[in-house]
Structures are given as structure tokens and as C-alpha cells.
Design a protein around this motif. Structure first.
Motif, mmCIF file in Angstrom:
data_model
loop_
_atom_site.group_PDB
_atom_site.id
_atom_site.type_symbol
_atom_site.label_atom_id
_atom_site.label_comp_id
_atom_site.label_asym_id
_atom_site.label_seq_id
_atom_site.Cartn_x
_atom_site.Cartn_y
_atom_site.Cartn_z
ATOM 1 N N LEU A 178 0.988 -1.042 0.053
ATOM 2 C CA LEU A 178 0.074 -0.080 -0.027
ATOM 3 C C LEU A 178 0.676 1.409 -0.056
ATOM 4 C CD1 LEU A 178 -2.895 -1.101 2.355
ATOM 5 C CD2 LEU A 178 -3.015 -0.658 -0.007
ATOM 6 N N GLU A 179 1.837 1.093 0.885
ATOM 7 C CA GLU A 179 2.858 2.137 0.700
ATOM 8 C C GLU A 179 3.430 2.457 -0.724
ATOM 9 O OE1 GLU A 179 5.814 2.071 3.800
ATOM 10 O OE2 GLU A 179 7.227 2.727 2.471
ATOM 11 N N LEU A 180 3.744 1.447 -1.139
ATOM 12 C CA LEU A 180 4.210 1.632 -2.461
ATOM 13 C C LEU A 180 3.409 2.414 -3.881
ATOM 14 C CD1 LEU A 180 6.647 -1.535 -2.539
ATOM 15 C CD2 LEU A 180 7.533 0.621 -3.116
ATOM 16 N N GLN A 181 1.960 1.758 -3.474
ATOM 17 C CA GLN A 181 1.165 2.350 -4.321
ATOM 18 C C GLN A 181 0.465 3.604 -3.983
ATOM 19 O OE1 GLN A 181 1.445 0.919 -6.899
ATOM 20 N NE2 GLN A 181 -0.055 -0.911 -7.369
ATOM 21 N N GLY A 182 0.927 4.236 -2.877
ATOM 22 C CA GLY A 182 0.647 5.516 -2.320
ATOM 23 C C GLY A 182 -0.946 5.439 -1.829
ATOM 24 N N ASP A 256 -9.423 -1.058 -3.876
ATOM 25 C CA ASP A 256 -7.998 -0.738 -4.163
ATOM 26 C C ASP A 256 -7.167 -2.476 -3.667
ATOM 27 O OD1 ASP A 256 -7.672 2.101 -3.867
ATOM 28 O OD2 ASP A 256 -9.093 1.722 -2.016
ATOM 29 N N VAL A 257 -7.722 -3.095 -3.022
ATOM 30 C CA VAL A 257 -6.917 -4.291 -2.588
ATOM 31 C C VAL A 257 -7.881 -5.470 -2.990
ATOM 32 C CG1 VAL A 257 -6.120 -5.627 -0.654
ATOM 33 C CG2 VAL A 257 -5.730 -3.203 -0.921
ATOM 34 N N PHE A 258 -7.269 -6.701 -3.472
ATOM 35 C CA PHE A 258 -7.856 -8.012 -3.484
ATOM 36 C C PHE A 258 -7.010 -8.945 -2.775
ATOM 37 C CE2 PHE A 258 -7.955 -12.377 -5.267
ATOM 38 C CZ PHE A 258 -9.464 -12.431 -5.431
ATOM 39 N N GLN A 271 -12.571 -8.814 -14.215
ATOM 40 C CA GLN A 271 -12.946 -8.320 -12.668
ATOM 41 C C GLN A 271 -11.782 -7.439 -12.357
ATOM 42 O OE1 GLN A 271 -13.707 -12.142 -11.471
ATOM 43 N NE2 GLN A 271 -16.188 -11.672 -10.957
ATOM 44 N N LEU A 272 -10.275 -7.968 -12.619
ATOM 45 C CA LEU A 272 -9.271 -7.215 -12.227
ATOM 46 C C LEU A 272 -9.285 -5.880 -12.688
ATOM 47 C CD1 LEU A 272 -6.476 -7.293 -10.786
ATOM 48 C CD2 LEU A 272 -5.499 -8.270 -12.797
ATOM 49 N N LYS A 273 -9.599 -5.730 -14.112
ATOM 50 C CA LYS A 273 -9.666 -4.607 -14.660
ATOM 51 C C LYS A 273 -10.591 -3.429 -13.975
ATOM 52 C CE LYS A 273 -8.553 -6.233 -19.189
ATOM 53 N NZ LYS A 273 -9.091 -6.586 -20.531
ATOM 54 N N LYS A 274 -11.672 -3.935 -13.217
ATOM 55 C CA LYS A 274 -12.542 -3.027 -12.778
ATOM 56 C C LYS A 274 -12.090 -2.372 -11.175
ATOM 57 C CE LYS A 274 -16.853 -4.573 -12.313
ATOM 58 N NZ LYS A 274 -17.767 -5.510 -12.264
ATOM 59 N N MET A 275 -10.846 -2.948 -10.956
ATOM 60 C CA MET A 275 -10.502 -2.375 -9.466
ATOM 61 C C MET A 275 -9.824 -0.846 -9.811
ATOM 62 S SD MET A 275 -8.405 -5.799 -8.080
ATOM 63 C CE MET A 275 -8.137 -4.890 -6.253
ATOM 64 N N PRO A 279 -4.063 -0.930 -7.944
ATOM 65 C CA PRO A 279 -4.450 -1.876 -7.236
ATOM 66 C C PRO A 279 -3.067 -2.692 -6.430
ATOM 67 C CG PRO A 279 -4.863 -2.729 -9.146
ATOM 68 C CD PRO A 279 -4.383 -1.497 -9.536
ATOM 69 N N VAL A 280 -3.503 -3.385 -5.347
ATOM 70 C CA VAL A 280 -2.751 -4.496 -4.937
ATOM 71 C C VAL A 280 -3.519 -5.680 -5.050
ATOM 72 C CG1 VAL A 280 -1.609 -5.004 -2.661
ATOM 73 C CG2 VAL A 280 -1.884 -2.792 -3.294
ATOM 74 N N VAL A 281 -3.093 -6.833 -5.435
ATOM 75 C CA VAL A 281 -3.600 -7.980 -5.514
ATOM 76 C C VAL A 281 -2.572 -9.224 -4.876
ATOM 77 C CG1 VAL A 281 -4.404 -9.776 -7.360
ATOM 78 C CG2 VAL A 281 -4.734 -7.645 -7.732
ATOM 79 N N PHE A 282 -3.083 -9.830 -3.861
ATOM 80 C CA PHE A 282 -2.491 -10.910 -3.092
ATOM 81 C C PHE A 282 -3.424 -12.160 -3.407
ATOM 82 C CE2 PHE A 282 -0.390 -8.812 0.605
ATOM 83 C CZ PHE A 282 0.346 -7.926 -0.392
#
Ligand SMILES: NC(=O)C1=CN([C@@H]2O[C@H](COP(=O)(O)OP(=O)(O)OC[C@H]3O[C@@H](n4cnc5c(N)ncnc54)[C@H](OP(=O)(O)O)[C@@H]3O)[C@@H](O)[C@H]2O)C=CC1
Ligand SMILES: CC(=O)C(=O)O
Ligand SMILES: [Mg+2]
Length: 421
Positions: A178-182, A256-258, A271-275, A279-282
Motif C-alpha cells: 500500500l505504501e508503494l502504491q501511495g 484498492d485491494v484484493f 474483474q481485475l480491470k474493474k479495480m 491496486p494490490v492483488v494478493f
């Protein structure tokens, strides 16, 4: 998994000797005098000492460095309930990781139990043999009651790895990502696919790190866990969101996060494109993630992507936690692995990712360099500095929070496996 890798994995497990673990002898056994010390008559002396005072088991046996990896085989990775015997390769694998990364001996124990109660009774009866109990791959919701009961009944630390090991490593990776993604953790909207052992523990720990429960949309097989549902167990009910979102499609829109702790291939590229942007995807399901990195990175290039696997960047996997957490807990003879120790582990792991990475670690991963960034949010399991920072942080937290029965170890921090006593 490719056909090649499948065949290589079977060959690896079968040859030259079946399995991945063996038991070794730690004392000389060459002469009849050796045997008269190791066995009859000498062995009677430590027996008498332990009978007088159970603490002497730590002095005269391997108990203090021995962890039981125990399962009922009801949630083997993301493969499901395949029974105790089928889980044995995973449990042996956990034993390998305990030994390889933290010098801890393991007996893997696969329990064929007809009920959670029978499992609890089995573990309770054997717990004193060990310095700690690592519960593994036990499905929700039974795992919660099993862990609670065993913490109460056992004299040694009991830790359900899929809950707490996963949560510690996920929180460490998430704070950095999250820090890296601001993005601020308190503002991030989160979709958590899965509502079992790992998912519930991860979301709880993220909330204690600042995430807002109203920003979390948790889903099980029936969809979003919301306040209108009347089929929720008490653990899922804690995450019931007052929302009109019902499906993954609804929830993922603008998230923002999955966090995936469910099963294979459940998040589509659409679905990913709708984030939200960046985004952060784990996608942490093992062995097959909720979305493969190849599909995800082809769909968009502004994401941070992590999986539970060793063959992609950003491995968010409890292997970064359990060996080092138990090392610290065993070395101060902690009676529990409490919240303070978990938070200390989160901070130690996440801070290590920001340190310059020595060349030998890069070489182990066949890369020229590793630097804190989108493809390196969390340390690599082969990073020997984990043994330096995580046990020290955990042991210190155990001492400070009053659950240690020994002082902070004089031989800490551990600089290499040779430093382990
Ligand atoms: N990377 C890591 O370090 C770790 C990864 N994991 C992974 O997390 C996953 C879950 O493990 P664990 O929590 O121990 O298992 P549990 O059995 O406790 O939980 C599984 C959860 O996944 C949900 N689920 C399964 N399939 C679907 C689906 N098609 N749609 C929505 N939800 C689904 C289940 O829903 P329902 O409640 O409706 O049955 C349940 O809530 C596994 O894939 C495992 O490999 C686990 C631990 C560590
Ligand atoms: C990594 C692990 O513990 C799991 O997938 O269950
Ligand atoms: Mg597991």
C-alpha cells in the motif's frame, strides 16, 4: 502446473528415499559405554529427574527444540478436505522449512479424527512431548474452536499457522504494498475472497494494523458476507458488512485491494480491470492462485501482484513466519504466541524488505539485484537475515509482554544457523 514440474515433484518426493525428512542422532552411540548412557541403565537418571520436575524435560530431552506439525487434513492448501494421510507431504514440507530456516526439529502428525473434539483430545494427550504445537491445514470454522481449546489445555504455545502465520506475512506485505502504491491502509477498500481460517485471521490482523472493517468486503462460496444473511457462523458474522453488494463482480468494482484465500482461478481479468488505479492483488491460494500473475499482468500494469508460490516475485506465504516465530518463542520458552509477538513479527518482516539485499541472496534467486519496489515488497524465504530479525523481535516481545519463562537470549540476535543453541 506444467507436466514437467508435476513429474519432477513426484520424482523429488519418491527418490532416492521416499519423503523429505528423517530423524538424526545427536549423541555418540559407538561404544557399549555410549549405549549404557543413552539407554539402559543410564537413561533411568534423566527419567527420575523429569519425574521429579517436568521442567527437566527441557534439560535432558529434545523437547525444547521440537515442534509438532499437526493436522486433520481437512483444508490441505487450497486442495480441500483430502484427509490426513494425503496431507503428509505438506506436513513433512513444513518440517523441512522449520529445520532449514530455523533449525527446529519437527514430528509431523496426521490425525484421523472423527470430530474436532476427538482431535483436541488427541493433541492434548501428546502435547507435553513438544516445545510447541503448530496446527496446520485444519478447515474453518472448526479450526477456531480447536485452537482455542488447545491454547487453554496445553502447557506449550499453540499456533494455527494458516491463521496467524498467514496473517503476519500478509500484513507485512500489505503495509509495504500500500505504501508503494501511495494508498493509506485506513482508506483502502478491500475484497477478501475466502472466509475461512486464513481469510478471517488476515482481515482481523489488518484491522488491528489500521484497516477499517467497513471497508472490507469478505466473500465465501455464497457471495458477499453482508448483514442480511442468516447463514453465517459467528466468525463470518464479525465481517458482515451493511452493503447491497452481493457478488465478486459488485465488490471488486473500484476496490484498492484484493486478497485471495480461497481457491484457484476465481478472479477473472475482467474483474481485475474493474479495480481502482494502482491496486494490490494478493492471490494467495496454493498451489494455484485466484488469478495467475501472467493473466493479471497482461490485464493491467499498474498493480502490485503477490502469490503464495515460490516461482513468482512477491511470495506472500507463511513460510516467512512460522520457522522464525517459533524460533523466538522456543528460545525464551514462551507460554503463548500472543498479539504483541505477532505484531513484532509483522514489523520485523516488513522492515527487512526495505534493507539493501546482500548479493548471496540475489544469487540464490538468480537475479542481479533486489530492491524494495513493486516486485520486491517482502523478503525472500532464503534471506538468512530473517533468522536475525524475526526471532529477536518475537523473543523481545514475549519477554516484554510477560509470556517468556526465560530471559531474552544472550546469544541473540542469530547471525546464522550455527548460532542456534
Ligand atoms: N499463501 C499462504 O501463506 C497461505 C495460503 N492459504 C490458502 O488459502 C486458501 C484457504 O485456506 P484456509 O483458510 O486454510 O481454508 P478454509 O477451508 O478454512 O477456508 C476456505 C475458504 O475459501 C472459501 N472458498 C472456497 N472456494 C471458494 C469459491 N469458489 N468462492 C468463494 N470462496 C471460496 C470457502 O468458502 P465457504 O466458507 O463458503 O466454504 C472458505 O471460506 C487455500 O487456498 C490455501 O492454500 C492458506 C494459508 C496460507
Ligand atoms: C501455505 C499454506 O500453509 C497453505 O497454503 O495452506
Ligand atoms: Mg497451510
Amino acid at each position: 502446473m506444467s507436466q514437467d514440474l508435476k513429474e519432477a515433484a513426484l520424482e523429488y518426493h519418491a527418490k532416492p528415499r521416499p519423503g523429505k525428512l528423517s530423524v538424526e542422532i545427536t549423541k555418540p552411540t559407538q561404544t557399549s559405554r555410549d549405549l549404557s548412557l543413552a539407554y539402559s541403565p543410564g537413561v533411568a537418571e534423566p527419567v527420575r529427574e523429569i519425574a521429579k520436575d517436568p521442567e527437566n524435560a527441557y534439560k535432558y530431552t529434545g523437547k525444547g527444540n521440537l515442534v509438532a506439525v499437526i493436522t486433520d487434513g481437512t483444508a490441505i492448501l487450497g486442495l480441500g478436505n483430502l484427509g490426513p494421510l494425503a496431507s503428509k507431504p505438506v506436513m513433512e514440507g513444513k518440517g523441512v522449512l522449520f529445520k532449514r530456516f530455523a533449525g527446529i526439529d519437527v514430528f509431523d502428525i496426521e490425525v484421523n479424527s472423527e470430530s474436532p473434539q476427538a482431535f483436541i483430545e488427541t493433541v492434548e494427550r501428546i502435547a507435553d512431548t513438544f516445545g510447541g504445537i503448530n496446527l496446520e491445514d485444519i478447515k474453518a470454522p472448526e479450526c477456531f474452536e480447536i485452537e482455542r481449546a488447545l491454547i487453554e489445555k496445553c502447557n506449550v504455545p499453540v499456533f494455527h499457522d494458516d491463521q496467524h502465520g498467514t496473517a503476519i506475512v500478509t500484513a507485512a506485505g500489505m503495509i509495504n504494498a500500500l505504501e508503494l502504491q501511495g494508498k493509506k491502509i485506513e482508506d483502502a477498500t478491500v475484497v477478501c475472497l475466502g472466509a475461512g481460517a486464513a481469510a478471517i485471521a488476515c482481515m482481523k490482523l489488518l484491522i488491528s494494523c489500521g484497516m477499517r472493517s467497513e471497508n472490507i468486503f469478505m466473500l465465501d462460496r455464497k457471495g458477499v458476507i453482508h448483514s442480511g444473511r442468516d447463514d453465517l457462523n459467528q466468525y463470518k458474522a464479525m465481517f458482515a458488512n451493511d452493503t447491497d453488494k452481493r457478488t465478486l463482480d459488485d465488490a471488486i468494482d473500484g476496490a484498492d485491494v484484493f486478497v485471495g484465500l480461497s481457491g484457484p482461478d476465481l478472479l477473472s481479468a475482467d474483474q481485475l480491470k474493474k479495480m481502482a488505479p494502482n491496486p494490490v492483488v494478493f492471490a494467495c491460494s496454493n498451489p494455484d492462485p485466484e488469478i495467475s500473475p501472467a493473466v493479471a499482468l497482461a490485464a493491467r500494469d499498474d498493480l502490485i501482484m503477490a502469490t503464495g508460490r515460490s516461482d513468482y516475485p512477491n511470495q506472500v506465504n507463511n513460510v516467512l513466519g512460522f520457522p522464525f516465530i517459533f524460533r523466538g518463542a522456543l528460545d525464551v520458552r514462551a507460554t503463548a504466541i500472543n498479539e504483541e509477538m505477532k505484531v513484532a513479527a509483522v514489523n520485523a518482516i516488513r522492515e527487512l524488505a526495505k534493507e539493501p539485499v546482500p548479493q548471496e541472496i540475489c544469487a540464490a534467486y538468480n537475479v542481479d539485484s533486489l530492491e524494495f519496489g513493486k516486485e520486491y515488497i517482502i523478503p525472500k524465504p532464503m534471506d538468512v537475515r530473517l533468522l536475525d530479525v524475526v526471532p529477536a523481535a518475537v523473543a523481545r516481545a514475549a519477554v516484554d509482554s510477560g509470556v517468556a519463562r526465560l530471559p531474552y537470549p544472550a546469544h541473540y540476535p542469530l547471525k546464522s544457523m550455527d548460532d542456534i543453541i
